[in-house]
Design a protein around this motif. Structure first.
Motif, mmCIF file in Angstrom:
data_model
loop_
_atom_site.group_PDB
_atom_site.id
_atom_site.type_symbol
_atom_site.label_atom_id
_atom_site.label_comp_id
_atom_site.label_asym_id
_atom_site.label_seq_id
_atom_site.Cartn_x
_atom_site.Cartn_y
_atom_site.Cartn_z
ATOM 1 N N ASN A 176 7.105 18.717 -17.026
ATOM 2 C CA ASN A 176 8.193 18.076 -16.913
ATOM 3 C C ASN A 176 8.861 18.389 -18.331
ATOM 4 O O ASN A 176 9.257 17.980 -19.260
ATOM 5 C CB ASN A 176 9.043 16.825 -16.278
ATOM 6 C CG ASN A 176 7.799 15.824 -17.240
ATOM 7 O OD1 ASN A 176 7.994 16.011 -18.339
ATOM 8 N ND2 ASN A 176 8.373 14.536 -16.850
ATOM 9 N N ASP A 186 7.738 17.426 -21.310
ATOM 10 C CA ASP A 186 8.325 15.989 -21.803
ATOM 11 C C ASP A 186 8.786 15.944 -23.643
ATOM 12 O O ASP A 186 7.246 16.570 -23.514
ATOM 13 C CB ASP A 186 7.729 14.652 -22.471
ATOM 14 C CG ASP A 186 8.152 13.399 -21.869
ATOM 15 O OD1 ASP A 186 8.948 13.667 -23.359
ATOM 16 O OD2 ASP A 186 8.662 12.724 -21.252
ATOM 17 N N LEU A 230 7.734 13.054 -6.189
ATOM 18 C CA LEU A 230 8.389 13.909 -6.383
ATOM 19 C C LEU A 230 8.388 15.313 -5.490
ATOM 20 O O LEU A 230 8.852 15.954 -5.139
ATOM 21 C CB LEU A 230 7.741 14.474 -8.179
ATOM 22 C CG LEU A 230 8.262 14.225 -9.067
ATOM 23 C CD1 LEU A 230 8.027 14.863 -10.063
ATOM 24 C CD2 LEU A 230 9.636 14.446 -9.276
ATOM 25 N N TRP A 240 3.431 11.283 -8.567
ATOM 26 C CA TRP A 240 4.706 10.563 -9.059
ATOM 27 C C TRP A 240 5.205 10.480 -10.244
ATOM 28 O O TRP A 240 4.758 11.534 -10.768
ATOM 29 C CB TRP A 240 3.846 9.580 -8.933
ATOM 30 C CG TRP A 240 3.173 8.581 -7.554
ATOM 31 C CD1 TRP A 240 3.076 9.554 -6.635
ATOM 32 C CD2 TRP A 240 2.559 7.288 -7.661
ATOM 33 N NE1 TRP A 240 2.548 8.847 -5.253
ATOM 34 C CE2 TRP A 240 2.054 7.692 -6.485
ATOM 35 C CE3 TRP A 240 2.621 6.502 -7.824
ATOM 36 C CZ2 TRP A 240 1.446 6.679 -5.419
ATOM 37 C CZ3 TRP A 240 1.717 5.121 -7.450
ATOM 38 C CH2 TRP A 240 1.551 5.267 -6.537
ATOM 39 N N SER A 241 6.571 10.316 -10.398
ATOM 40 C CA SER A 241 7.396 10.518 -11.784
ATOM 41 C C SER A 241 7.328 8.549 -12.041
ATOM 42 O O SER A 241 7.922 7.618 -11.568
ATOM 43 C CB SER A 241 8.603 10.713 -11.528
ATOM 44 O OG SER A 241 9.499 10.826 -12.883
ATOM 45 N N GLY A 286 8.265 8.696 -17.049
ATOM 46 C CA GLY A 286 9.247 10.571 -16.779
ATOM 47 C C GLY A 286 8.014 11.116 -16.730
ATOM 48 O O GLY A 286 8.406 11.951 -16.071
ATOM 49 N N SER A 290 4.434 12.809 -15.087
ATOM 50 C CA SER A 290 4.075 13.319 -13.734
ATOM 51 C C SER A 290 2.835 12.131 -13.880
ATOM 52 O O SER A 290 1.807 12.609 -15.076
ATOM 53 C CB SER A 290 3.779 14.494 -13.654
ATOM 54 O OG SER A 290 5.509 14.692 -13.222
#
Length: 482
Positions: free
Chosen positions: A295, A297, A437, A447-448, A457, A459
């Motif tokens: 993601n 981030d 997810l 999972w988020s 947020g 993973s």
């Protein structure tokens, strides 16, 4: 004994011709029923997506979930790491709170007891505890059948002629002949599920009393035959389900729904992960892209703009995990940190072992290196099952405290093994509610992390101890590191 997978499956009757997922999903959407899977470790989310998983079950939390109108959700109880007494109490408490909340929102309640596809877990203790609570406190009347469905597609856990198999390469090995059956806390000797039920209930349910839904029922008879067979169950009678494909599970799930709706029957299902997917009507979804899991981030960049490394935490001891760990350790550029289990169970050495490991982890991740923290591989067992569980939990707590003290956000976190991944989620990352997810690889959920957790947020990959080929973990880490 062991049989050939391909020829065995090829010689079975053809699958039921039509997909039933959309029919099931339609019913779930228009039903006044809330489906809750009580998961005895975090790996049970390995077939689902876009569903919340709760790691605590206060009345407030459950109220919020029902108020949101969530049609289906998971509660991760982690009861597989508890003693029988504690597991029984916990199942009763959750069932009770769910009943109270469902009544408040005028919802019918469908509880699934999700457990291990290799038959390890507190059975029949958990199903008995849930059933007793539902029957004494609920308004739904008696439960006619307890349904045992350990089929799990992605893990190659197939049930044929009532025998439960574990696929290994091209072979199907009866479950009782695998290392899983030697589990210190949950060992068993029977692969035929009729015998397994008699063994686990210590003879209170006799093999001859257990009913079976066969491959023939599911493939030739379809949902109608399943419904007819379920109609005959009464008084918490045990019934096992044979299945080798997702379509088999869809047929069974629709037959079950028909039996509940048209014959007013009630069932409590003890299953592995595939039944939950079919019961909710979730079609298979492609594996998540690396960019989704990472993601990207901005917090997972270190101060000098370098992307941080990923963290892999390995606590599981099943031979499958050890083989996957060896493959991972052979990857180029891995930072490898072994913790001696003897140091973790020695109260004098424990604090130093934890703090020195934490230092190494932070430095490596900040430099962008993927880092694996793993326990020494000699399995320490106690003199009895509860002592063995206590040692396992103490080791897991040590790994968890490293994660909970992390200051640098890794690119991703993978936790390997059921108890380890549960403790890393709740105690290490402070997860109270996460969204599933999807899967990082077949049978491996992502999972988020929710807003209340550490690194919101980010993973979190829950990697079961017993899933995937020997190179599955190293392939995943390579894919996430590009």
């Amino acid at each position: 004994g062991t049989i050939d997978k391909e020829s065995t499956v090829r010689n079975l009757p053809d699958e039921w011709p039509e997909s039933l997922m959309s029919t099931i999903a339609e019913r779930v959407a228009h039903d006044d029923q809330t489906i809750v899977a009580l998961d005895d470790d975090p790996t049970g989310t390995q077939t689902v997506y876009d569903l919340p998983v709760l790691t605590e079950w206060s009345l407030e939390t459950l109220d919020t979930e029902f108020r949101r109108g969530t049609p289906a959700f998971y509660i991760m109880t982690n009861s597989r790491s508890l003693t029988p007494d504690a597991a029984e109490l916990l199942n009763k408490e959750i069932a009770n709170r769910l009943l109270v909340t469902a009544e408040k929102y005028a919802r019918r309640l469908s509880i699934i007891s999700r457990s291990d596809s290799t038959l390890r877990g507190h059975y029949p203790l958990e199903t008995d505890a849930i059933a007793n609570t539902l029957q004494t406190l609920g308004k739904g009347g008696s439960i006619h059948g307890q349904i045992i469905v350990p089929f799990f597609l992605e893990g190659g856990r197939l049930t044929i002629d009532d025998v439960h198999y574990v696929a290994e390469g091209s072979s199907l090995i009866p479950a009782a002949e695998t290392p899983f059956a030697k589990d210190a806390a949950f060992g068993f000797t029977q692969s035929n599920l009729l015998d397994y039920v008699e063994e686990k209930t210590k003879g209170t349910i006799k093999r001859s009393e257990v009913k079976s839904i066969t491959i023939d029922d599911v493939r030739r008879g379809g949902p109608e035959r399943v419904r007819a067979k379920l109609k005959g169950l009464s008084n918490m009678q045990a019934c096992v389900v044979n299945a080798v494909s997702l379509r088999d599970m869809e047929v069974f799930a629709l037959g079950l729904l028909d039996s509940e709706a048209k014959d007013m029957k009630r069932f409590l299902v003890r299953s592995a992960a595939t039944f939950v997917q079919a019961r909710i009507g979730l079609p298979k979804r492609p594996i998540l892209a690396a960019s989704v899991i990472n993601n990207d981030d901005p917090l997972s960049y270190s101060a000098d703009g370098k992307k941080t490394g990923g963290l892999i935490v390995v606590g599981s001891y099943v031979p499958k995990t050890t083989a996957q760990l060896e493959s991972l350790l052979a990857l180029d550029g891995m930072e490898k940190i072994e913790i001696n289990v003897l140091d973790l169970i020695d109260s004098g050495k424990r604090p130093t072992a934890i703090s020195s490991t934490l230092d190494q982890v932070e430095k490596a991740i900040a430099c962008g290196k993927n880092t694996v923290v793993y326990t020494s591989r000699k399995l320490m067992t106690g003199s009895d099952p509860s002592e063995s569980l206590a040692i396992g939990n103490s080791v897991s707590d040590g790994l968890v405290s490293i994660v909970s003290k992390l200051k640098v956000q890794p690119r991703f976190i993978i936790a390997k093994g059921g108890i380890t991944s549960s403790d890393v989620a709740t105690k290490g990352l402070g997860i109270r509610r996460a969204m599933v997810l999807g899967q990082a690889a077949p049978g491996i959920p992502v999972w988020s992390i929710g807003d209340e957790g550490k690194f919101p947020g980010m993973s979190y990959v829950v990697f079961p101890g017993n899933v995937g080929g020997n190179d599955e973990l190293s392939k995943l880490v390579s894919r996430l590191s590009v």
